[in-house]
Write a protein that holds these residues in place. Structure first.
Motif, mmCIF file in Angstrom:
data_model
loop_
_atom_site.group_PDB
_atom_site.id
_atom_site.type_symbol
_atom_site.label_atom_id
_atom_site.label_comp_id
_atom_site.label_asym_id
_atom_site.label_seq_id
_atom_site.Cartn_x
_atom_site.Cartn_y
_atom_site.Cartn_z
ATOM 1 N N ASP A 174 45.435 47.847 28.948
ATOM 2 C CA ASP A 174 45.129 46.473 28.594
ATOM 3 C C ASP A 174 46.292 45.781 27.889
ATOM 4 O OD1 ASP A 174 41.571 46.829 27.926
ATOM 5 O OD2 ASP A 174 42.667 46.389 29.751
ATOM 6 N N ALA A 175 47.321 46.544 27.519
ATOM 7 C CA ALA A 175 48.438 45.933 26.810
ATOM 8 C C ALA A 175 49.109 44.879 27.679
ATOM 9 C CB ALA A 175 49.453 47.002 26.409
ATOM 10 N N GLU A 176 49.218 45.149 28.959
ATOM 11 C CA GLU A 176 49.827 44.193 29.870
ATOM 12 C C GLU A 176 48.851 43.771 30.957
ATOM 13 O OE1 GLU A 176 53.474 43.560 30.504
ATOM 14 O OE2 GLU A 176 54.385 44.862 29.015
ATOM 15 N N GLY A 177 47.691 44.420 31.006
ATOM 16 C CA GLY A 177 46.659 43.988 31.914
ATOM 17 C C GLY A 177 46.761 44.549 33.313
ATOM 18 N N THR A 178 46.260 43.759 34.255
ATOM 19 C CA THR A 178 46.082 44.194 35.633
ATOM 20 C C THR A 178 46.698 43.176 36.580
ATOM 21 O OG1 THR A 178 43.983 45.197 34.971
ATOM 22 C CG2 THR A 178 44.365 44.923 37.334
ATOM 23 N N ILE A 179 47.375 43.684 37.604
ATOM 24 C CA ILE A 179 47.896 42.841 38.672
ATOM 25 C C ILE A 179 47.037 43.078 39.901
ATOM 26 C CG2 ILE A 179 49.937 42.186 39.988
ATOM 27 C CD1 ILE A 179 50.237 41.965 36.917
ATOM 28 N N PHE A 180 46.638 41.996 40.565
ATOM 29 C CA PHE A 180 45.838 42.073 41.784
ATOM 30 C C PHE A 180 46.704 41.592 42.947
ATOM 31 C CE2 PHE A 180 42.924 41.546 38.291
ATOM 32 C CZ PHE A 180 41.858 42.392 38.583
ATOM 33 N N VAL A 181 46.874 42.456 43.940
ATOM 34 C CA VAL A 181 47.670 42.111 45.116
ATOM 35 C C VAL A 181 46.767 42.192 46.335
ATOM 36 C CG1 VAL A 181 49.619 42.776 46.570
ATOM 37 C CG2 VAL A 181 49.812 42.914 44.078
ATOM 38 N N PHE A 182 46.717 41.112 47.109
ATOM 39 C CA PHE A 182 45.793 41.013 48.236
ATOM 40 C C PHE A 182 46.506 41.405 49.528
ATOM 41 C CE2 PHE A 182 44.338 38.327 44.855
ATOM 42 C CZ PHE A 182 42.996 38.672 44.761
ATOM 43 N N ASN A 183 46.010 42.497 50.117
ATOM 44 C CA ASN A 183 46.597 43.044 51.332
ATOM 45 C C ASN A 183 45.912 42.398 52.541
ATOM 46 O OD1 ASN A 183 48.158 44.994 49.757
ATOM 47 N ND2 ASN A 183 46.195 45.991 49.410
ATOM 48 N N THR A 184 46.601 41.429 53.142
ATOM 49 C CA THR A 184 45.957 40.563 54.126
ATOM 50 C C THR A 184 45.599 41.279 55.411
ATOM 51 O OG1 THR A 184 48.117 39.852 54.972
ATOM 52 C CG2 THR A 184 47.124 38.508 53.243
ATOM 53 N N THR A 202 47.656 37.739 41.714
ATOM 54 C CA THR A 202 47.292 37.114 40.454
ATOM 55 C C THR A 202 47.122 38.221 39.431
ATOM 56 O OG1 THR A 202 45.830 35.482 39.399
ATOM 57 C CG2 THR A 202 44.780 37.077 40.872
ATOM 58 N N ALA A 203 46.782 37.869 38.195
ATOM 59 C CA ALA A 203 46.720 38.870 37.131
ATOM 60 C C ALA A 203 45.602 38.557 36.159
ATOM 61 C CB ALA A 203 48.061 38.945 36.395
ATOM 62 N N ALA A 204 45.262 39.541 35.340
ATOM 63 C CA ALA A 204 44.189 39.392 34.357
ATOM 64 C C ALA A 204 44.389 40.442 33.271
ATOM 65 C CB ALA A 204 42.820 39.572 35.022
ATOM 66 N N THR A 205 43.627 40.315 32.187
ATOM 67 C CA THR A 205 43.583 41.372 31.183
ATOM 68 C C THR A 205 42.257 42.108 31.248
ATOM 69 O OG1 THR A 205 42.893 39.744 29.520
ATOM 70 C CG2 THR A 205 45.231 40.308 29.608
ATOM 71 N N ALA A 206 41.516 41.925 32.334
ATOM 72 C CA ALA A 206 40.314 42.700 32.626
ATOM 73 C C ALA A 206 40.565 43.465 33.912
ATOM 74 C CB ALA A 206 39.107 41.779 32.764
ATOM 75 N N ARG A 207 39.679 44.427 34.212
ATOM 76 C CA ARG A 207 39.885 45.291 35.372
ATOM 77 C C ARG A 207 38.539 45.573 36.032
ATOM 78 N NH1 ARG A 207 43.946 49.956 34.196
ATOM 79 N NH2 ARG A 207 45.148 48.031 33.925
ATOM 80 N N PRO A 208 38.531 45.774 37.354
ATOM 81 C CA PRO A 208 37.270 46.097 38.022
ATOM 82 C C PRO A 208 36.698 47.416 37.537
ATOM 83 C CG PRO A 208 38.939 45.453 39.625
ATOM 84 C CD PRO A 208 39.648 45.617 38.301
#
Length: 427
Positions: free
Chosen positions: A56-66, A384-390
């Protein structure tokens, strides 16, 4: 899709198959290990890992694989892909300007451009919690800095701006609260509207900027009143028949705006003064002669607002701009075509999905260089990015592995993008 153009930049996939069918032997071999890991996957929401990094220090990156409609979930502290669940949808231009700082709870949504509209998916469950059809297959959206509104640009044939309630606690969450039908403005030649393309929002939250690719204008929208506050004519460079502004990014300090142009043979970039947010003034136009990479599409601006990063997939690099000087400072080789990127929540590193290499290039802002690459799914595009995670979902991970093996799980959830991937092109 409009029939009055065969523009390769706007419609690069016209007449092409969106993706190969059948099971790929390469994917089968590379995915066998992932299948075992998916079956035994635990909770993705854990904040620590074996390396001692704080997730959570840097959070989560979400990359969408089209290509496979999966999302690579990357721990931004360790740069490990912690899961690749099947989403059943994909996004080329998710909201990411303010989302990394706003998305800090599992119930918060990520906003994506999907099919003929925009969609919100809850971070914790990756389930859809809101969707709005816009009347166009080409959509861009951005959250206001306070997270209260989502402003949407729907290009042809809708030529409409939407404001959507983005407050998850609101009773009208996910509903359109205002719209501007802009079709009567017309466009260049026989275009039936100005083609609002992309949207970026000034950090004071009062104004949104919309480049109009068919109108050769930069429109300023008063977010609260939701009306056009100003519209600036954008002139083409010498020898070009149209300026074709199509993407833009406002700097965190509120002083500068970058605008990308599908202009001429290689594209151009303009630098604007927005110190008076309602009255943008162009102060520089950069071309290939100035060192700009080919086909600038989108941009991100560093946390200090001193440098801009322009994604130039035509030359397989990212062009770094000195914003004060209005000049090209560097070109970063990313090893393939990267169309967009996102900052992590700390805004120290920029993550650029490289569609043609199936990896993410990590750019360190302090050094302004590529410091790492992260393998992800097939044909990654939006991020996109967030500080939460699935939360962990073994079934979604198994489906993600199946998709990575080339098994088609469904036909929906496409996205518009400038590049050869599994995109929807019925505009």
């Amino acid at each position: 899709m409009s029939d009055d153009t065969d523009d390769e930049a706007l419609y690069p996939n016209r007449g092409r198959a969106t993706r190969p069918t059948g099971v790929s032997r390469r994917r089968l071999l590379s995915g066998s290990a992932a299948a075992g890991a998916a079956v035994t996957a635990g909770c993705m929401g854990s904040t620590t890992d074996d390396s001692g990094g704080d997730g959570d220090a840097e959070g989560t990156i979400f990359v969408f694989n089209t290509d496979e409609k999966t999302v690579s979930v990357i721990d931004a502290a360790t740069h490990e892909v912690v899961a690749t669940p099947h989403l059943g949808a994909t996004a080329s231009f998710p909201s990411n300007q303010y989302a990394p700082g706003l998305t800090d709870e599992p119930t918060d949504p990520l906003w994506l451009n999907v099919d003929r509209g925009v969609r919100a998916i809850e971070v914790g469950s990756l389930s859809s919690v809101a969707a709005v059809e816009t009347g166009s297959g080409a959509n861009w959206q951005e959250l206001t800095p306070d997270g209260a509104h989502l402003v949407v640009s729907a290009r042809e044939p809708a030529h409409t701006q939407y404001r959507i309630d983005a407050d998850r606690e609101s009773r009208s969450f996910g509903e359109v609260t205002a719209e501007i039908d802009r079709a009567d403005e017309g466009g260049i030649g026989d275009r039936d509207g100005p083609g609002p393309c992309d949207v970026t929002i000034h950090p004071d939250g009062a104004y949104a900027y919309v480049p109009d690719i068919f109108g050769d204008t930069l429109s300023v929208i008063d977010v609260e009143a939701f009306e056009l506050a100003e519209q600036v004519a954008v002139s083409p460079t010498d020898g070009a028949d149209a300026a074709r502004p199509w993407m833009g990014t406002a700097a965190p300090d509120g002083e500068t705006l970058l605008v990308e142009h599908d202009e001429g043979a290689t594209g151009t970039e303009s630098v604007w003064d927005v110190s008076d947010p309602a009255a943008p003034v162009e102060r520089a136009r950069l071309t290939a002669d100035d060192g700009l990479g080919r086909r600038p599409l989108t941009s991100e601006i560093g946390p200090d607002s001193a440098f801009g990063y322009v994604f130039t997939p035509g030359s397989n690099d990212v062009t770094v701009l000195d914003l004060d000087a209005g000049t090209v400072a560097d070109r970063l080789d990313v090893g393939g075509s990267a169309f967009v990127g996102t900052w992590g929540p700390s805004r120290e590193r920029l993550y650029a999905p490289v569609q043609t290499a199936d990896e993410v290039a990590v750019i360190d802002h302090a050094d302004r260089e590529v410091v790492e690459t992260i393998p992800v799914g097939s044909r990654p595009y939006g991020a996109t990015a967030a500080t939460a995670r699935p939360d962990g979902d073994a079934a979604a991970n198994v489906r993600g592995t199946m998709a990575s093996l080339g098994i088609d799980l469904d036909d929906g959830g496409t996205t518009y993008c400038i590049g050869n991937c599994a995109c929807g092109h019925r505009l």
